[in-house]
Design a protein around this motif. Structure first.
Motif, PDB file in Angstrom:
ATOM      1  N   LEU A   1       0.858  -1.175   0.000  1.00  0.00           N
ATOM      2  CA  LEU A   1       0.000   0.000   0.000  1.00  0.00           C
ATOM      3  C   LEU A   1       0.895   1.226   0.000  1.00  0.00           C
ATOM      4  N   ILE A   2       0.931   1.929  -1.106  1.00  0.00           N
ATOM      5  CA  ILE A   2       1.828   3.068  -1.278  1.00  0.00           C
ATOM      6  C   ILE A   2       0.998   4.349  -1.200  1.00  0.00           C
TER       7      ILE A   2
ATOM      8  N   ALA B   1      -4.179   0.390   6.185  1.00  0.00           N
ATOM      9  CA  ALA B   1      -3.954  -1.023   5.848  1.00  0.00           C
ATOM     10  C   ALA B   1      -5.177  -1.862   6.197  1.00  0.00           C
ATOM     11  N   MET B   2      -5.865  -1.501   7.274  1.00  0.00           N
ATOM     12  CA  MET B   2      -7.072  -2.243   7.671  1.00  0.00           C
ATOM     13  C   MET B   2      -8.183  -2.088   6.641  1.00  0.00           C
TER      14      MET B   2
ATOM     15  N   HIS C   1      -1.823  -7.708   8.689  1.00  0.00           N
ATOM     16  CA  HIS C   1      -0.373  -7.863   8.547  1.00  0.00           C
ATOM     17  C   HIS C   1       0.021  -8.268   7.126  1.00  0.00           C
ATOM     18  N   GLU C   2      -0.958  -8.633   6.297  1.00  0.00           N
ATOM     19  CA  GLU C   2      -0.662  -8.978   4.908  1.00  0.00           C
ATOM     20  C   GLU C   2      -0.672  -7.754   3.996  1.00  0.00           C
TER      21      GLU C   2
ATOM     22  N   THR D   1      -7.679   9.868   2.597  1.00  0.00           N
ATOM     23  CA  THR D   1      -6.764   8.840   2.093  1.00  0.00           C
ATOM     24  C   THR D   1      -7.377   7.459   2.273  1.00  0.00           C
ATOM     25  N   GLY D   2      -8.188   7.289   3.323  1.00  0.00           N
ATOM     26  CA  GLY D   2      -8.920   6.028   3.475  1.00  0.00           C
ATOM     27  C   GLY D   2      -9.870   5.783   2.328  1.00  0.00           C
TER      28      GLY D   2
END
Length: 773
Positions: free
Chosen positions: A486-487, A501-502, A513-514, A540-541
């Protein structure tokens, strides 16, 4: 505690509490901050700063410094492009005219605040740079100092900028120069008729101090200006692209030739958006032909960067016996420091918008003084406004014999009600927040009995922040093992990596964590605005969510190849693709990713956001204080922060935001404030500038109310700004309930409380003087 509005959605990842992705690096010391940058041949820079708050620069003699054996470069304003334009540099949160931004970097003909740079030197060691800086001789002609904003507004006050003309509410300009940069005005209804209708009218005056954001890490920058004209800057910033744009404008070079690499940030709260050292390090690097690293001392941070705005506010409210507000008038003076740009606009809007007031007028003034130019500080302008309005509301409740929460509930804005500038609120949860306060065990618990000189009181206050959008860009790339990179261009100030990330994990059916979140530099990801204004998880979400939809659409085509079906027949959910008419035929996302090379090669998914609906977040705080009536010392005994968060992506992170904002607000209320003597700061360190510590605070309880926002993923709202808005007024109201005396000037220090209680007949000392009662 958590109060959740039932919205019919069940989530697998959203709302859980995974370990933060940056946690291990932070606690083991692997995280790289600005001070950790090391480059071959690196030099060290030091700024020469003015000891005077207002003076004409008669001469700068660098000859002795140039003879120092370690010196490799010296710059003054002569090395910077002359920017006399009225063009404005947009910072992402706030703005500043370029000519003023340039003078923040290096003074030209005169200095207008203590700590303003006048020269800088680069040398082979830090000590050599310091020694050489002391050899630069600057001759000053001191000028009259204007320290107080009200005094600066006087027509006879010394002018700080001879070319500053007041911008009037109609957009015109005054004919004569003054220290008033701007006058804004909002009004609605018939003010005189409104006050005539009122059964109770209360008018009070309030003063707040200049306060610092309190971040631990000082400003820093390392710059390398290469022979080919490319400039690379490593810096702890809240916005890499904002820093790049500022550098391009200040140095007059194309933005495409600048690469800004954001480092980890040791606290910002709005104070690390404006560039300070970055252009200086760049110019020194260009002159020396070597990289240059700089960082500020604590005293330089206090005197040379941008604190929160001090204010004077006169607030007049009128209400019926029923508690209905019928009229309001606000006169708001926000001190901008040396250059225009105080957050009076945000203060004016947030002051009254939480309540339905049919008749009002707000006059706001942006005023310059000989103090550091202010910058954003967490909900900039709103805490000061709430201090005034929420305190007078509490007095009205007392006068009417009405519960203060019920008074707020009676007047609370709801969906469709208009902000002061006329735009209607979309879905908001203010009423739900107030109901949660009303029903909370803390609010209904009995206060302790008075013990000797120690009296107890309970206060409440509310506030809100807009919830910004601006622009965000996100990219997703996939690894053969099914994990995702995820950039993002959003700098992580408070754990936003985990929340973003979630969102990706939720949408793609992965575990948090992936997903590997990466904060990229300006050459690696698309334009992204600053981390600030409670926009990151919201905007950003949303970009993350959109990138996931793009990825799913692309992967669906690849899954169709593997399932030997038409892409339109393929559906996705829970990390799997299947044929919607024949669900027994399915394949996991990880299997599809593992076969990307066989089905057409890698994919890159993107998500872009540049305009979402406003997602206002409302909060209300309850505080119990104990006051020693003999000494004036105030202790925070119990504290509860309630806020509408839309949807808590990572509840632990959200709770931390509420607790941190409350702690900062308590510090603002009781301890903090710049102390000036003739424009010179007397307390530029953490020994004399009092911040709250763990010994000053109880455990801060939180209640997360979830009323989904109208836009954005899962109804999420930004949460970072709102928690600092209610605390000042809540503490002031609690002190009043404990003592019967109202303090209307900050900080509410022991001396100020003691004097308000009649502890001495003599006037307060200079750093505590102020009208109370």
């Amino acid at each position: 505690m958590k109060v959740t509005e039932k919205n019919g959605h069940e989530y697998r990842v959203i709302g859980t509490r995974p370990i933060r992705h940056d946690g291990v690096d932070k606690v083991t010391g692997r995280a790289q901050f600005g001070a950790d940058v090391r480059l071959p041949g690196m030099l060290y820079g030091q700024v020469v700063r003015s000891p005077y708050p207002h003076a004409r620069i008669k001469s700068i003699d660098t000859r002795r410094a140039q003879e120092h054996p370690g010196v490799r470069a010296i710059i003054t304003a002569a090395d910077m492009p002359a920017l006399d334009t009225d063009a404005v540099a947009e910072l992402g949160e706030g703005a500043i005219e370029l000519k003023y931004a340039s003078q923040l970097i290096m003074a030209r003909d005169k200095v207008v605040y203590q700590g303003q740079p006048v020269a800088a030197v680069a040398a082979t060691t830090r000590q050599a740079a310091r020694d050489a800086a002391r050899l630069i001789e600057v001759e000053y002609e001191p000028l009259p100092v204007v320290e107080d904003a009200l005094a600066a507004m006087d027509p006879g006050a010394p002018l700080i900028h001879a070319d500053l003309y007041t911008v009037t509410p109609g957009g015109g300009k005054a004919e004569q120069p003054s220290n008033v940069a701007k006058h804004i005005q909002y009004e609605r209804g018939d003010l005189e008729a409104g006050f005539a209708e009122a059964d109770v009218v209360i008018e009070r005056e309030f003063r707040t101090a200049m306060v610092h954001q309190g971040y631990i890490e000082p400003q820093n920058a390392t710059a390398s200006w290469e022979a080919d004209g490319r400039l690379t800057v490593w810096t702890s910033t809240q916005g890499a692209f904002s820093a790049r744009e500022q550098l391009a404008q200040l140095l007059q070079i194309p933005a495409g030739r600048i690469r800004v690499i954001p480092m980890e940030v040791g606290g910002g709260f709005g104070g690390k958006i404006q560039v300070y050292l970055e252009p200086i390090a760049a110019l020194l690097s260009r002159k020396a032909g070597r990289p240059v690293k700089m960082w500020m001392s604590r005293a330089e941070v206090f005197t040379g960067t941008g604190p929160g705005s001090p204010t004077y506010i006169r607030c007049k409210l009128g209400a019926k016996r029923s508690g209905a507000l019928v009229a309001a008038q606000l006169y708001m003076v926000y001190d901008a420091g040396a250059f225009p740009g105080a957050p009076v606009g945000a203060g004016a809007v947030t002051a009254l918008s939480p309540y339905r007031v049919p008749n009002f007028r707000i006059d706001g003034y942006d005023v310059v003084t000989n103090k550091p130019r202010v910058q954003s500080y967490r909900a900039p302008g709103a805490p000061q406004a709430a201090f005034a309005v929420e305190t007078v509301l509490d007095e009205i409740a007392e006068s009417l014999g009405m519960d203060p929460v019920e008074l707020r509930l009676k007047n609370a804005s709801a969906e469709g009600d208009r902000l002061v500038y006329g735009t209607p609120f979309n879905r908001i949860g203010f009423r739900e927040v107030l109901e949660a306060v009303r029903d909370h065990p803390h609010y209904n618990a009995p206060l302790p009995e008075r013990r000797g000189p120690y009296a107890f009181g309970r206060g409440v206050a509310a506030g809100f922040w807009f919830g910004g959008s601006l622009t965000s860009t996100v990219q997703l790339t996939f690894n053969p093992d099914g994990t995702v990179n995820l950039i993002t261009g959003s700098v992580d100030l408070s754990g936003s990596r985990a929340s973003l990330a979630m969102i990706v994990a939720e949408e793609l059916g992965l575990e948090p964590h992936e997903v590997k979140p990466i904060v990229a530099d300006t050459d690696t990801v698309g334009y992204t605005d600053v981390t600030g204004g409670s926009r990151t998880t919201y905007a950003t979400g949303t970009a993350c969510w959109r990138a996931c939809q793009d990825a799913i659409a692309q992967l669906k085509v690849r899954a169709a190849q593997l399932l030997e079906a038409d892409p339109d027949a393929v559906t996705f959910g829970g990390g799997e693709f299947w044929l919607w008419e024949e669900p027994q035929y399915r394949i996991s996302l990880k299997e599809v990713v593992a076969n990307l090379q066989k089905t057409g090669g890698p994919i890159v998914a993107k998500g872009i956001v540049n305009k979402l609906k406003m997602a206002p977040a409302f909060g209300a705080h309850i505080v119990d204080v104990g006051v020693d009536l003999e000494t004036g010392k105030v202790d925070i005994v119990r504290y509860t922060a309630v806020q509408d968060v839309g949807k808590a992506i990572h509840p632990t992170a959200v709770e931390g935001q509420l607790q941190g904002g409350a702690a900062q607000g308590i510090g603002w209320a009781l301890f903090e404030g710049y102390v000036f003597d003739g424009g010179v700061m007397r307390n530029p360190n953490f020994l004399d500038y009092r911040l709250p510590t763990a010994l000053d605070l109880p455990m801060i309880d939180t209640v997360l109310v979830e009323v989904p926002a109208s836009d954005g993923p899962y109804g999420v709202r930004g949460v970072g700004e709102t928690p600092i808005v209610p605390p000042i007024a809540a503490v002031a109201n609690a002190i009043a309930r404990a003592t019967g005396v109202r303090i209307r000037e900050l900080p509410m220090s022991p001396e100020r409380v003691w004097r308000a209680l009649g502890g001495a007949d003599q006037p307060a000392s200079d750093d505590q003087a102020g009208e109370t009662g």
